[in-house]
Enzyme design. Structure first.
Site, PDB file in Angstrom:
ATOM      1  N   ASP A  33       1.166 -21.891  22.156  1.00 10.20           N
ATOM      2  CA  ASP A  33       1.591 -21.934  23.553  1.00 10.20           C
ATOM      3  C   ASP A  33       3.110 -21.807  23.595  1.00 10.20           C
ATOM      4  O   ASP A  33       3.793 -22.375  22.733  1.00 10.20           O
ATOM      5  CB  ASP A  33       1.163 -23.257  24.205  1.00 10.20           C
ATOM      6  CG  ASP A  33       1.034 -23.175  25.718  1.00 10.20           C
ATOM      7  OD1 ASP A  33       2.024 -22.793  26.378  1.00 10.20           O
ATOM      8  OD2 ASP A  33      -0.053 -23.494  26.245  1.00 10.20           O
ATOM      9  N   LYS A  93       2.930  -9.248  31.219  1.00 13.76           N
ATOM     10  CA  LYS A  93       3.119  -9.076  29.775  1.00 13.76           C
ATOM     11  C   LYS A  93       2.106  -9.873  28.965  1.00 13.76           C
ATOM     12  O   LYS A  93       1.591  -9.375  27.958  1.00 13.76           O
ATOM     13  CB  LYS A  93       4.548  -9.480  29.386  1.00 13.76           C
ATOM     14  CG  LYS A  93       5.591  -8.443  29.787  1.00 13.76           C
ATOM     15  CD  LYS A  93       7.004  -8.955  29.631  1.00 13.76           C
ATOM     16  CE  LYS A  93       7.439  -9.013  28.194  1.00 13.76           C
ATOM     17  NZ  LYS A  93       8.882  -9.352  28.083  1.00 13.76           N
ATOM     18  N   GLY A 104      -5.083  -7.180  17.998  1.00 11.27           N
ATOM     19  CA  GLY A 104      -4.626  -6.698  16.700  1.00 11.27           C
ATOM     20  C   GLY A 104      -4.839  -7.731  15.611  1.00 11.27           C
ATOM     21  O   GLY A 104      -5.262  -7.410  14.489  1.00 11.27           O
ATOM     22  N   TYR A 147      -1.314 -10.563  38.727  1.00 10.85           N
ATOM     23  CA  TYR A 147      -2.332 -11.354  38.028  1.00 10.85           C
ATOM     24  C   TYR A 147      -3.647 -10.589  37.949  1.00 10.85           C
ATOM     25  O   TYR A 147      -4.251 -10.463  36.874  1.00 10.85           O
ATOM     26  CB  TYR A 147      -2.530 -12.688  38.745  1.00 10.85           C
ATOM     27  CG  TYR A 147      -3.487 -13.630  38.058  1.00 10.85           C
ATOM     28  CD1 TYR A 147      -3.190 -14.175  36.806  1.00 10.85           C
ATOM     29  CD2 TYR A 147      -4.689 -13.996  38.656  1.00 10.85           C
ATOM     30  CE1 TYR A 147      -4.059 -15.058  36.179  1.00 10.85           C
ATOM     31  CE2 TYR A 147      -5.566 -14.866  38.040  1.00 10.85           C
ATOM     32  CZ  TYR A 147      -5.250 -15.395  36.799  1.00 10.85           C
ATOM     33  OH  TYR A 147      -6.115 -16.259  36.172  1.00 10.85           O
ATOM     34  N   TYR A 161     -10.969  -2.008  22.224  1.00 11.54           N
ATOM     35  CA  TYR A 161     -10.941  -2.479  20.839  1.00 11.54           C
ATOM     36  C   TYR A 161     -12.361  -2.689  20.304  1.00 11.54           C
ATOM     37  O   TYR A 161     -12.624  -2.485  19.117  1.00 11.54           O
ATOM     38  CB  TYR A 161     -10.132  -3.774  20.724  1.00 11.54           C
ATOM     39  CG  TYR A 161      -8.711  -3.535  20.255  1.00 11.54           C
ATOM     40  CD1 TYR A 161      -8.321  -3.845  18.959  1.00 11.54           C
ATOM     41  CD2 TYR A 161      -7.765  -2.981  21.109  1.00 11.54           C
ATOM     42  CE1 TYR A 161      -7.027  -3.619  18.520  1.00 11.54           C
ATOM     43  CE2 TYR A 161      -6.466  -2.753  20.692  1.00 11.54           C
ATOM     44  CZ  TYR A 161      -6.095  -3.070  19.392  1.00 11.54           C
ATOM     45  OH  TYR A 161      -4.817  -2.828  18.958  1.00 11.54           O
TER      46      TYR A 161
END
Length: 325
Positions: A33, A93, A104, A147, A161
């Site tokens: 966090d 972001k 990843g 958001y 992915y």
């Protein structure tokens, strides 16, 4: 050695409850966090444990976690309107770069990853109740778009992915959730109403109060998350309580619970505020055998007890100020 799980947003409301659940399940929990909206007090009880560790890190930057990982829960994101209207760029972001970094890592570690999406991807819905096949009615350039679109992108890159790299992914769409460790000043209806009642202030309802929400107690949500993570279903699943109530009626419930004699006052409805919100949980029932167990009266009582026992200064604490980067 027990299984290892990374939980981003670990010091937040939901993240901290997830840390507790997986600690209790015998996992080695790695919490992460940047504390921009999280609170270390939510997880400080875990620090003495040998199967808990914490990284103070922003997942929008490259993530390195040594050793093996079995699971990743990506719950790092501002989640209240007060937060994401003040830090719109960081909100985008963490939904975009943060999700990309976590995916990843999941690919590199061969870990299964669950991402926390939201009912907000449905926007101000034209379909009621909302099922997973509904694509939504979202204003991408409105104040809430930062958001809503961050979460919609999160879902898209997660599925990419899964299909392109074969990463094991799960997507949960979370509807309004409440319980202990919510922030009193985060702008959402339940803590706002209880905070106002405890301070002896009139309860603020936006619009005429006819807009609806469906409130799910945090323990029920955590159980749904756990079951979805362990399932073999890779498409989005709604987790929430379909028991719908208008915000006016909800404010009256809070007044009755707190015994407060203050009034309900009305202010203009914020831009793009959803008029109705109720999950269709058919998929969760059929695929996961899940449905909420905690009724609103019981959950509200537990939540009120938590807020009532907070230090007095917490009642008057101002919302955080941020620098948007």
């Amino acid at each position: 050695m027990g299984k290892r799980i990374l939980i981003t947003g670990a010091a937040g409301f939901l993240g901290s409850h997830l840390c507790d659940r997986f600690i209790n399940e015998g996992y080695h929990v790695i919490g992460m966090d940047n504390l921009i909206t999280g609170d270390m007090r939510n997880i400080e009880h875990l620090f003495p444990l040998s199967n808990f560790e914490f990284y103070h890190h922003d997942v929008s930057k490259f993530i390195h976690v040594p050793g093996e990982l079995d699971y990743i829960l990506h719950f790092a994101s501002p989640a209240s309107p007060i937060d994401y209207l003040k830090i719109p760029i960081q909100t985008l972001k963490v939904g975009a770069l943060g999700t990309h970094n976590c995916l990843g890592l999941a690919r590199a570690k061969n870990a299964r990853m669950l991402v926390a999406s939201t009912s907000e991807i449905y926007g101000d819905p034209l379909v009621h109740p909302q099922n997973e096949e509904y694509w939504g009615n979202v204003n991408p350039v409105g104040p809430r778009g930062v958001y809503d679109e961050a979460k919609r992108y999160m879902e898209a890159i997660t599925m990419a992915y899964h299909t392109f790299h074969g990463v094991q992914t799960r997507i949960i769409r979370i509807f309004n959730t409440y319980g202990p460790r919510m922030r009193l000043n985060d702008g959402r209806a339940l803590p706002a109403f209880i905070g106002q009642a405890l301070r002896g202030e009139d309860l603020t309802v936006f619009g005429d109060g006819s807009q609806t929400r469906s409130f799910c107690y945090v323990d029920d949500l955590v159980e749904g998350i756990y079951r979805l993570l362990m399932s073999d279903y890779e498409k989005p699943v709604n987790i929430g309580n379909p028991n719908e109530i208008s915000l006016k009626d909800f404010a009256e419930e809070v007044l009755k619970l707190t015994g407060s004699s203050v009034k309900i006052i009305y202010k203009p409805l914020p831009v793009d505020d959803p008029k109705q919100r109720r999950p269709d949980i058919t998929k969760a029932q059929e695929l996961l055998g899940w449905e909420p167990k905690v009724g609103r009266a019981e959950g509200l009582k537990k939540t009120y007890e938590y807020f009532k026992n907070l230090p007095q200064e917490e009642l008057y604490k101002q919302p955080k100020t941020f620098e948007s980067k």
